[in-house]
Design a protein around this motif. Structure first.
Motif, PDB file in Angstrom:
ATOM      1  N   LEU A 198       0.858  -1.186   0.000  1.00  0.00           N
ATOM      2  CA  LEU A 198       0.000   0.000   0.000  1.00  0.00           C
ATOM      3  C   LEU A 198       0.890   1.231   0.000  1.00  0.00           C
ATOM      4  O   LEU A 198       1.808   1.342   0.823  1.00  0.00           O
ATOM      5  CB  LEU A 198      -0.899   0.000   1.257  1.00  0.00           C
ATOM      6  N   ILE A 199       0.623   2.125  -0.966  1.00  0.00           N
ATOM      7  CA  ILE A 199       1.374   3.383  -1.008  1.00  0.00           C
ATOM      8  C   ILE A 199       0.454   4.499  -0.524  1.00  0.00           C
ATOM      9  O   ILE A 199      -0.697   4.596  -0.954  1.00  0.00           O
ATOM     10  CB  ILE A 199       1.909   3.656  -2.431  1.00  0.00           C
ATOM     11  N   LEU A 200       0.967   5.292   0.400  1.00  0.00           N
ATOM     12  CA  LEU A 200       0.179   6.387   0.979  1.00  0.00           C
ATOM     13  C   LEU A 200       0.809   7.722   0.619  1.00  0.00           C
ATOM     14  O   LEU A 200       2.026   7.838   0.614  1.00  0.00           O
ATOM     15  CB  LEU A 200       0.134   6.243   2.513  1.00  0.00           C
ATOM     16  N   PRO A 201      -0.001   8.808   0.356  1.00  0.00           N
ATOM     17  CA  PRO A 201      -1.463   8.772   0.322  1.00  0.00           C
ATOM     18  C   PRO A 201      -1.993   7.867  -0.802  1.00  0.00           C
ATOM     19  O   PRO A 201      -1.294   7.592  -1.769  1.00  0.00           O
ATOM     20  CB  PRO A 201      -1.860  10.235   0.084  1.00  0.00           C
ATOM     21  N   TYR A 202      -3.255   7.419  -0.639  1.00  0.00           N
ATOM     22  CA  TYR A 202      -3.864   6.503  -1.601  1.00  0.00           C
ATOM     23  C   TYR A 202      -4.879   7.228  -2.486  1.00  0.00           C
ATOM     24  O   TYR A 202      -5.359   8.313  -2.144  1.00  0.00           O
ATOM     25  CB  TYR A 202      -4.531   5.337  -0.872  1.00  0.00           C
TER      26      TYR A 202
END
Lengths: 272, 176
Positions: B5-9
């Motif tokens: 998961l890459i944030l921000p999404y």
């Protein structure tokens, strides 16, 4: 070395490195855990232990409130005042030099103003045989302490009743205290005395009558590492009992997280 | 399954993550615990401007120990999520619907995650040194007077968590 520096050194080591027996139980659990999620959590814990050893960072950001039991030899001639001073100074220096988080607030209800020193410690005193002073320290994190509890059960409840009380407290704690947990159990005395004994129990050695039965029961309730389920909920328990009243059976349980951080400092005659 | 998961999404990024997945995070995370939640909720109630944009962002319940020389933060593991339960539905309703903490949540939080298509991710409790090693930078962006409880923005890599509530509101085991 001054007593306060001996205390400081022990406390700085204790937030970075678990006692060998505790570390051993965690490694054993990681090797034998039945649930996949539980193994993921235990492997993260193992990695964390290595990372703390490598970097000198605390194992956990909640470096806890200092809890100290000063066991003073009956033949010791050290004034209590000097013991109190050494404990407070040693704790203060450890917080400063060991990068403890400042987790203590002055007024518990209203201002909740941080003391910014991680002081004061909670100190209790007891008399024991001999002429040494032994200081037992717990670094009491509050994720687990918030789950510690006490039951005043029926005096005829017996061993089953005691185990029911402990199980009830562990079930209510669930995944909150960062399981797998370590339990200190205090039985007998008055309400407050049982609570005190449940902390002192972390320094008691060896077995108690229903330990195997209790651990088997607690490890079958599937809270598991991190509360994600599994065969390891409680890694170890210790118990101290004392006389109580004919009408009562106080049972107190202190819950420690997997990071069961503690140390004992022995000050021989002349060292303080 | 292990997911990243890459944030921000962006909308849609969370769909593939299911309750029971291991999730490895990289990117930017905001950090706040008890007092920050109270202040963000007060700001929303009184119509004040928020200290950061909620949309696409995640909040991590954490209060670090002091940083030794050469570290962005000291030990930096999660704190108990349940204490944020009274505030989380309001914050999620305003877009802060990805939460990282430890331990069970209330039914109201599960529903807020479902309604706002967020996630509740559990970080591994007590693993403060491990998480510190995955934090590349940290800055205080609001409420510096709160000391270790101030609102931070951190940048992380390979930050391991476990999905307890997914964007469809499904739970891993009995996490409520």
């Amino acid at each position: 070395m001054k007593a306060e520096d001996k205390i400081k050194n022990a406390l700085i080591k204790a937030i970075r490195k678990l006692p060998d027996d505790v570390e051993h139980l965690i490694i054993e659990a990681a090797d034998s855990e039945e649930s996949e999620a539980g193994r993921i959590v235990l492997n993260a814990i193992k990695e964390n232990i290595s990372e703390a050893a490598r970097t000198g960072l605390p194992l956990c950001q909640d470096t806890g409130m200092f809890w100290c039991l000063a066991s003073v030899g009956r033949s010791s001639d050290v004034p209590l005042q000097r013991i109190e001073d050494a404990v407070i100074r040693g704790c203060g220096k450890a917080a400063e030099e060991g990068y403890y988080r400042r987790s203590v607030v002055e007024d518990p209800v209203y201002s909740r103003k941080n003391t910014r020193t991680n002081l004061p410690p909670v100190i209790s005193y007891e008399l024991v045989d001999g002429d040494a002073v032994v200081l037992h320290f717990l670094l009491k994190g509050f994720g687990s302490e918030n789950c510690s509890s006490l039951r005043m059960i029926n005096p005829t409840a017996g061993e089953e009743g005691v185990m029911d009380a402990v199980e009830d407290i562990v079930r209510k704690a669930g995944g909150k205290p960062c399981p797998p947990m370590f339990l200190g159990i205090g039985i007998g005395g008055t309400m407050d005395r049982a609570a005190f004994l449940s902390k002192k129990a972390f320094f008691a050695d060896g077995d108690f009558a229903f330990k195997d039965k209790l651990l088997k029961r607690l490890n079958s309730i599937d809270i598991g590492p991190g509360g994600l389920g599994g065969s390891h909920t409680v890694l170890d328990a210790s118990c101290v009992t004392e006389p109580t009243h004919i009408a009562g059976l106080p049972v107190a349980v202190t819950i420690n997280c997997w990071a069961d951080r503690k140390c004992s400092v022995v000050l021989e005659k002349g060292e303080i | 399954m292990r997911k990243s998961l890459i944030l921000p999404y962006s909308p849609g990024d969370l769909d593939a993550i299911e309750a029971g997945d291991e999730v490895i995070i990289s990117g930017v995370i905001y950090v706040g615990r008890d007092q920050v939640h109270k202040r963000l909720a007060d700001a929303i109630s009184s119509g004040q401007e928020l200290p950061f944009g909620f949309a696409g962002n995640a909040i991590y319940y954490m209060g670090p120990s002091p940083a030794p020389e050469g570290y962005a933060l000291g030990a930096a593991g999660p704190t108990t999520s349940a204490r944020m339960d009274p505030f989380s539905p309001l914050l999620a309703g305003h877009g802060l619907a990805v939460m990282i903490g430890k331990g069970p949540r209330s039914e109201a939080v599960r529903k807020a995650v479902e309604d706002n298509h967020g996630l509740y991710l559990q970080a591994y409790g007590g693993c403060g040194a491990l998480y510190s090693s995955r934090i590349d930078s940290a800055e205080v962006i609001a409420y510096p007077e709160l000391g270790p409880e101030a609102l931070l923005r951190i940048t992380v890599h390979d930050f391991p968590v476990f999905c307890m509530i997914d964007s469809r509101g499904r739970l891993f085991r009995s996490s409520v």
